[in-house]
Design an enzyme around this catalytic site. Structure first.
Site, short mmCIF file in Angstrom:
data_model
loop_
_atom_site.label_atom_id
_atom_site.label_comp_id
_atom_site.label_asym_id
_atom_site.label_seq_id
_atom_site.Cartn_x
_atom_site.Cartn_y
_atom_site.Cartn_z
N LEU A 127 0.84 -1.21 0.00
CA LEU A 127 0.00 0.00 0.00
C LEU A 127 0.88 1.26 0.00
CD1 LEU A 127 -2.75 -1.16 2.55
CD2 LEU A 127 -2.83 -1.29 0.06
N ASP A 174 2.89 5.15 -7.57
CA ASP A 174 2.71 5.26 -6.12
C ASP A 174 2.95 6.69 -5.64
OD1 ASP A 174 2.55 2.59 -6.58
OD2 ASP A 174 4.39 2.07 -5.54
C1 GLA Z 1 4.96 -1.01 -7.34
C2 GLA Z 1 5.66 0.14 -8.06
C3 GLA Z 1 4.70 0.90 -8.98
C4 GLA Z 1 3.94 -0.06 -9.89
C5 GLA Z 1 3.35 -1.22 -9.09
C6 GLA Z 1 2.74 -2.27 -9.99
O1 GLA Z 1 4.00 -0.51 -6.45
O2 GLA Z 1 6.22 1.05 -7.12
O3 GLA Z 1 5.41 1.86 -9.71
O4 GLA Z 1 4.75 -0.51 -10.93
O5 GLA Z 1 4.32 -1.85 -8.28
O6 GLA Z 1 1.65 -1.78 -10.65
#
Ligand code: GLA
Length: 387
Positions: A127, A174
């Site tokens: 998360l 994220d």
């Molecule tokens: C991690 C990475 C994101 C994305 C997700 C998969 O959270 O930090 O940039 O690539 O995996 O969707």
């Protein structure tokens, strides 16, 4: 939470004069997984849980860090001069990396800081506790030192520091979700040019339920970086036969036409996921706009299957969580969320089915894995702020 970090700050570092408290959220991604480094779309939303930071300027160039999540590590000290990643103090590499990345862009801090940090995102849950720590640091630096950056810049600086200071080749999702979050809205982001639009998550008597498998597998970062390289190689192979910049440029039909250019079966499946997941995300947001939550849910389920079979970033525990969820009346959709290899599933569940979900999924999960799952219904929150 504000009082909690302030109390600790006072205990450790003395007077609260000149202390500010900042917050930045974690995120949950509804759909669009492993598309953000493939020029595709993502659909995350910021949560109301995240990272809190109490901070005060110092008169010298010292940096003192304290995390209430890693109290056993005590106060960790370093200096503004010569910021380098350190193995022994792993978590401080996130805020330090952000300071290092700001400095690299000419934003220099003229004095050090004392910092107390507390995060209420379960660690390793997928998360985005690290992105929220990066974004809270960036937002704090902007506010305390008057650095002229936007929230999108803060997201980009956070990603840059994670890629180049922490060695995790993550995409932008994220940090963007944390920095640009908006209450009750998910963010439909096109990672090829960072254009975005907010979409209210109106779920028609249903709620977002996060289930934490409480497993975090080893070598997550290296497996993530490996997926990224596989996609890059597949893209190069496709570029021999079709003029595209990213896998996100392809429709499913185009992919099927040109896929024989990819000379390896594993890479083919990786690229297929990237292309199909991007199209699913576009379709899912369209469905939401048309108030077709059921279709949105079916696309979430298809996303899980693709992450499980083609991209191979799920794990037995998260498969059990999703597959058991699908059996329950009132579950609109359920899938693994985030980078994968453990962490959480996200489900859309009708309000009246939530108790049934927790009871049934929880029982089967424990029986089959010997582990306990945690369940949280979540609210969608805003981006960073000074509290
Ligand atoms: C991690 C990475 C994101 C994305 C997700 C998969 O959270 O930090 O940039 O690539 O995996 O969707």
């Amino acid at each position: 939470m504000k009082e909690k970090v302030l109390k600790k700050f006072e205990e450790l570092f003395g007077g609260l004069d000149g202390v500010n408290v900042y917050f930045s959220p974690g995120r949950v991604n509804m759909i669009g997984e492993h598309t953000d480094y493939n020029g595709g779309h993502v659909f995350p939303c910021a949560l109301t849980i995240g990272t809190y930071m109490a901070v005060k300027k110092r008169e010298d160039r010292k940096l003192r860090f304290y995390s209430m999540n890693f109290e056993q590590l005590g106060v960790m000290e370093s200096s503004l001069d010569g910021i380098t990643p350190e193995d022994a103090a792993e978590w401080t590499n996130y805020p330090k990396g952000v300071m290092w990345a700001f400095a690299g862009r000419g934003f220099t801090m003229d004095c050090g800081l004392d910092m107390v940090i507390y995060g209420n995102i379960p660690a390793g849950s997928g998360l985005s506790s690290s992105a929220s720590l990066e974004v809270v640091t960036g937002y704090m630096l902007k506010d305390m030192y008057g650095f002229d950056v936007s929230n999108v810049d803060i997201a980009l600086i956070g990603q840059y520091s994670e890629n180049n200071f922490n060695g995790m080749n993550c995409g932008i999702m994220d940090q963007f979700a944390s920095a640009m979050g908006k209450k009750d809205n998910a963010i439909f982001l096109d990672t090829s040019d960072l254009s975005y639009e907010y979409a209210p998550l109106v779920l028609d008597g249903a709620k977002i339920l996060i289930t934490n498998s409480n497993v975090k597998h080893k070598l997550v970062d290296s497996k993530y970086n490996e997926r990224r390289t596989e996609c890059e190689t597949a893209l190069k192979e496709l570029q021999e036969v079709i003029g595209i910049k990213t896998l996100g440029d392809l429709t499913e039909e185009q992919f099927e036409t040109y896929k024989s250019a990819i000379k390896d079966e594993v890479r083919l499946r990786r690229a297929k996921h990237a292309v199909y997941e991007n199209q699913r995300t576009i379709r899912a947001v369209e469905a939401l706009k048309n108030k077709d939550v059921e279709l949105f849910g079916r696309l979430m389920n298809a996303s899980h299957v693709s992450l499980r079979d083609d991209y191979e970033v799920s794990c037995e525990e998260c498969d059990i969580l999703a597959e058991e969820a699908w059996k329950i009346d009132g579950v609109i959709g359920s899938r693994i969320t985030g980078g994968g290899f453990g962490g959480c599933t996200v489900s859309i569940v009708k309000e009246e089915a939530i108790d049934d979900f927790i009871e049934k999924v929880g029982t089967v999960y424990e029986k089959r894995t010997g582990k306990k799952a945690d369940f949280y219904t979540v609210d969608i929150g805003d981006g960073p702020s000074r509290l």
